[in-house]
Design an enzyme around this catalytic site. Structure first.
Site, mmCIF file in Angstrom:
data_model
loop_
_atom_site.group_PDB
_atom_site.id
_atom_site.type_symbol
_atom_site.label_atom_id
_atom_site.label_comp_id
_atom_site.label_asym_id
_atom_site.label_seq_id
_atom_site.Cartn_x
_atom_site.Cartn_y
_atom_site.Cartn_z
ATOM 1 N N ASP A 50 0.828 -1.194 0.000
ATOM 2 C CA ASP A 50 0.000 0.000 0.000
ATOM 3 C C ASP A 50 0.871 1.257 0.000
ATOM 4 O O ASP A 50 2.100 1.192 0.100
ATOM 5 C CB ASP A 50 -1.038 -0.009 1.125
ATOM 6 C CG ASP A 50 -0.429 -0.076 2.509
ATOM 7 O OD1 ASP A 50 0.731 0.323 2.674
ATOM 8 O OD2 ASP A 50 -1.132 -0.516 3.449
ATOM 9 N N LYS A 51 0.228 2.391 -0.116
ATOM 10 C CA LYS A 51 0.920 3.651 -0.368
ATOM 11 C C LYS A 51 1.897 4.017 0.737
ATOM 12 O O LYS A 51 2.995 4.524 0.490
ATOM 13 C CB LYS A 51 -0.108 4.770 -0.555
ATOM 14 C CG LYS A 51 0.462 6.088 -1.042
ATOM 15 C CD LYS A 51 -0.664 7.059 -1.374
ATOM 16 C CE LYS A 51 -0.132 8.360 -1.937
ATOM 17 N NZ LYS A 51 -1.237 9.282 -2.326
#
Length: 221
Positions: A50-51
């Site tokens: 994820d980011k």
């Protein structure tokens, strides 16, 4: 953006994803997959981060290799190791976090006491001083936000993780730290310290014995 390629094999590449970069295109901004495709040509993503998470990501260089990787992931034959930092005293300093995960109204996830299809994480930790603690985490399942929720459930949300109420920091202190798997009879092992985040950089010497995380007594399954 220049994405570092840390290992290149005829069937796959291992890249180092920066913190703050989405995996796929977001609001017309290229993501990691687009940058890697532009740098080395067509690749097939086989897992993602994820980011807020930095670190090691595998891309297959053919559809056939991607299919083999999917089998390895499904059979839990790829060991992934993560490094996290958090302030506070955890409910336990090592062991296992296991439970079903469900989504809340806010879009976050939470751990439940049920065990129908549980997310499972094993971990070790060590104190770094001034209330900061490092965690070496190995997930045995691949749920969305699994490690972030596991840390939250221990009472120590990850430093910089705004969604799960971690202490303020310039980045989320979660990094995909190491990988280990067998590929066509070859043992692949790779681990490296994250390059972004002053707290990670300051802790390198104290965490040098984790540079081969597969040497820690994690169970195979």
């Amino acid at each position: 953006m220049d994405i570092p390629i840390v290992l290149k094999h005829q069937d796959f590449v291992l890249v180092d994803k920066p913190y703050g970069l989405s995996f796929h295109r977001e609001n017309d901004q290229p993501g990691l997959a687009q940058f890697v495709n532009k740098k080395i040509g067509a690749v097939w993503p086989v897992h993602r981060l994820d980011k807020m998470t930095s670190g090691l990501v595998l891309f297959a260089t053919s559809a056939e290799a991607a299919a083999r990787f999917q089998i390895l992931f499904k059979e839990h034959k790829i060991a992934k190791f993560y490094l996290a930092l958090a302030y506070g005293k955890p409910k336990k300093k090592q062991g296992e976090v296991k439970g079903d995960m469900c989504k809340t109204r806010s879009g976050s996830w939470k751990l439940t006491f049920s065990q129908n299809n549980p997310a499972r994480t094993r971990f070790y930790s060590k104190a770094l001083g001034d209330g900061l603690r490092a965690y070496l985490l190995r997930p045995y399942s691949g749920r969305t936000h699994q490690l972030r929720v596991a840390m939250k459930s221990l009472g120590v949300p990850i430093l910089g993780d705004e969604r799960y109420n971690g202490a303020d920091a310039e980045r989320g202190y979660l990094d995909a730290f190491g990988l280990r798997f067998d590929w066509q009879g070859e043992r692949i092992e790779y681990c490296r310290f994250p390059l972004q985040g002053q707290q990670f950089l300051d802790a390198q010497e104290q965490l040098s014995d984790w540079l081969e995380p597969w040497q820690q007594p994690f169970p195979d399954a």
